[in-house]
Design a protein around this motif. Sequence first.
Motif: not given
Length: 122
Positions: A12-21, A42-53, A101-104
């Motif tokens: 969360a501090e680095n601009g990501f979140e994991v959700s279940i349901g 889901e794994l989501t980049a939730n901060r503007d400009g944040t992406r992951f590879r 931005l997001k994977i599921s």
Amino acid sequence: VFNQRLGTGNLAENGFEVSIGKSVLNVDTPFSASTNMEYDIELTANRDGTRFRGFLVRLASSNGVDASEFLMSKSNQVQVSPLCSQDGIGSLGHTSNSDKLKISGTIFAGTGVDVLSMVVTV
């Protein structure tokens, strides 16, 4: 029950979140789930400009139940890692180094599972 463990930094501090349901996981709060139920993960980049590879989601059972089939891909950007599966660990990893931005995927906790521990690496 799923526990999100953190290594060198809080997601969360680095601009990501994991959700279940519909629930966003919190590092300090276990997530309770029913067995024999399927949940979206889901794994989501939730901060503007944040992406992951690259990413790896690992799921292991605390009581020795084989969790290798508990995580399933829902897109062509996600694959099950055969290296983790051979050790009875469920996993989802990236298929390319493109920005995301997001994977599921899908998580399924079968019978006989006591506690599942989840480790997410981005």
